[in-house]
Design a protein around this motif. Structure first.
Motif, PDB file in Angstrom:
ATOM      1  N   GLN A  76       0.841  -1.209   0.000  1.00 34.82           N
ATOM      2  CA  GLN A  76       0.000   0.000   0.000  1.00 34.82           C
ATOM      3  C   GLN A  76       0.870   1.252   0.000  1.00 34.82           C
ATOM      4  N   LEU A  77       0.430   2.284  -0.729  1.00 37.78           N
ATOM      5  CA  LEU A  77       1.176   3.534  -0.831  1.00 37.78           C
ATOM      6  C   LEU A  77       1.223   4.237   0.523  1.00 37.78           C
ATOM      7  N   ILE A  78       2.442   4.632   0.917  1.00 36.87           N
ATOM      8  CA  ILE A  78       2.651   5.338   2.179  1.00 36.87           C
ATOM      9  C   ILE A  78       2.874   6.835   1.930  1.00 36.87           C
ATOM     10  N   ALA A  79       3.778   7.166   1.016  1.00 37.04           N
ATOM     11  CA  ALA A  79       4.116   8.572   0.759  1.00 37.04           C
ATOM     12  C   ALA A  79       4.773   8.682  -0.612  1.00 37.04           C
ATOM     13  N   GLU A  80       4.894   9.912  -1.102  1.00 29.47           N
ATOM     14  CA  GLU A  80       5.558  10.202  -2.380  1.00 29.47           C
ATOM     15  C   GLU A  80       6.417  11.445  -2.219  1.00 29.47           C
ATOM     16  N   ILE A  81       7.568  11.439  -2.926  1.00 31.44           N
ATOM     17  CA  ILE A  81       8.410  12.636  -2.985  1.00 31.44           C
ATOM     18  C   ILE A  81       8.348  13.200  -4.400  1.00 31.44           C
ATOM     19  N   ASP A  82       8.780  14.448  -4.554  1.00 29.23           N
ATOM     20  CA  ASP A  82       8.763  15.115  -5.861  1.00 29.23           C
ATOM     21  C   ASP A  82       9.595  14.305  -6.854  1.00 29.23           C
ATOM     22  N   ASP A  83       8.965  13.890  -7.957  1.00 33.86           N
ATOM     23  CA  ASP A  83       9.633  13.010  -8.924  1.00 33.86           C
ATOM     24  C   ASP A  83      10.072  13.736 -10.195  1.00 33.86           C
ATOM     25  N   THR A  84      10.126  15.083 -10.167  1.00 33.78           N
ATOM     26  CA  THR A  84      10.492  15.843 -11.377  1.00 33.78           C
ATOM     27  C   THR A  84      11.875  15.452 -11.871  1.00 33.78           C
ATOM     28  N   GLN A  85      12.851  15.452 -10.996  1.00 34.87           N
ATOM     29  CA  GLN A  85      14.215  15.118 -11.391  1.00 34.87           C
ATOM     30  C   GLN A  85      14.305  13.671 -11.871  1.00 34.87           C
ATOM     31  N   ALA A  86      13.616  12.786 -11.199  1.00 34.14           N
ATOM     32  CA  ALA A  86      13.654  11.370 -11.595  1.00 34.14           C
ATOM     33  C   ALA A  86      13.058  11.174 -12.989  1.00 34.14           C
ATOM     34  N   ARG A  87      11.989  11.900 -13.306  1.00 33.93           N
ATOM     35  CA  ARG A  87      11.390  11.789 -14.647  1.00 33.93           C
ATOM     36  C   ARG A  87      12.331  12.342 -15.708  1.00 33.93           C
ATOM     37  N   ASN A  88      13.022  13.435 -15.405  1.00 35.24           N
ATOM     38  CA  ASN A  88      13.976  13.991 -16.373  1.00 35.24           C
ATOM     39  C   ASN A  88      15.123  13.014 -16.635  1.00 35.24           C
TER      40      ASN A  88
END
Length: 342
Positions: free
Chosen positions: A82-94
């Motif tokens: 189950q999803l707990i949290a998310e961090i900003d994924d802008t850099q990871a997508r780039n």
């Protein structure tokens, strides 16, 4: 004058006689009693313990980033995955976009150079170098994909959220715990046992656990014994496993733990007991109970007492089996009061 005086004396005498007659005919006081009989007393010991989780798992991100949102709250039941949290994924997508472009370029070069290699126009060394670049591009693509996946933090185990350590908008560091997940399907009750009693406790010693916070009573399971004593209190920690399928027992709750037959002198003793409330104290500090004599009159009988067992106390002297003691209604009694009982 003498006549009036004589009448007054007669009236007083008549009044005294009437009072004595009324006193002598006063109705008996109804009381509750019990006969003293010896019986077995379970010499049990009681301790205070604390409920602990079975396991605690600290959940953290593998990389650094700003937390976008937390999807769970403290006390919430979560399942594995189950999803707990998310961090900003802008850099990871780039980074993923760049890795996909390199992969596409490497595959295109591989196809063009393959034609030359098949025609014998490309040296073997150069062909190996081209394939190596493709493998590197593939590896970087997998790393970029994993970095993007790692921006989502999911529960590695099922349980309940114990505590949140990071909030939305904060920067999460690698291996910094975001939340803790507690497994409370089975809990442990931690109890400190004096060193002179620890040898009496075995892995299967029966125990009864009461938790006032939820008004619950549980049977203790197997016991884990610590082997290192506290140097200040000379006690050993033990942990009692307790089934908790309904998840009512929560970490931190205070529990009262009772063991049967624990201690250096533990045994089932043949003793005489009376209700604790029936034992009274004289002005000189001595103890007594109200008893009923053969004429059904109340008498103070001095006693000595021993240990308490629940709401009863053992008698160590003063009375013997077969005597009748008064357990209820003694508040209205005095020495020699006529009583009635069933």
């Amino acid at each position: 004058m003498k006549k009036s005086t004589l009448l007054f004396i007669c009236a007083v005498a008549l009044s005294c006689c009437t009072g004595k007659q009324e006193k002598s005919t006063k109705a008996p006081i109804r009381v509750e009693t019990e006969l003293l009989t010896s019986g077995t007393v379970d010499d049990s010991h009681t301790y205070v313990g604390t409920v602990e989780e079975r396991t605690s798992t600290a959940v953290s991100f593998t990389g650094m980033g700003v937390v976008k949102h937390i999807s769970v709250s403290e006390g919430q039941v979560v399942s594995r995955g189950q999803l707990i949290a998310e961090i900003d994924d802008t850099q990871a997508r780039n980074l993923l976009s760049g890795a996909e472009a390199q992969m596409s370029q490497a595959n295109d070069a591989l196809q063009r150079y393959k034609m030359l290699y098949d025609a014998g126009s490309l040296p073997e060394v150069q062909w190996v170098e081209i394939k190596s670049k493709v493998a590197q591009a593939k590896s970087q693509l997998e790393v970029a994909r994993k970095n993007l996946r790692d921006c989502r933090l999911v529960a590695p185990v099922s349980g309940i959220i114990g505590k949140k350590m990071v909030g939305a908008g904060e920067t999460a560091l690698p291996s910094q715990a975001v939340v803790s997940i507690l497994d409370i399907s089975t809990v442990k009750v931690k109890v400190s046992i004096p060193e002179n009693e620890i040898s009496s406790i075995r892995a299967n010693t029966p125990s009864l656990i009461k938790v006032e916070a939820i008004d619950g009573t549980y049977r203790g399971g197997s016991i884990e014994k610590g082997v290192s004593a506290d140097i200040m209190t000379h006690t050993y920690d033990i942990r009692i496993n307790v089934a908790n399928s309904d998840r009512r027992l929560l970490p931190g709750m205070v529990a009262t733990v009772s063991f049967s037959g624990v201690g250096p002198d533990a045994s089932h003793k043949w003793q005489t007991t009376v209700p604790v409330t029936s034992v009274q104290k004289n002005a000189d500090g001595s103890l007594f109970v109200w008893t009923v004599d053969k004429d059904n009159r109340s008498r103070r009988s001095k006693v000595t007492i021993g240990s308490t067992h629940g709401n009863r106390v053992t008698l160590t002297g003063g009375l013997s089996d077969g005597q009748r003691i008064i357990t209820e209604g003694y508040q209205k009694l005095s020495e020699g009061t006529k009583v009635i009982y069933q």
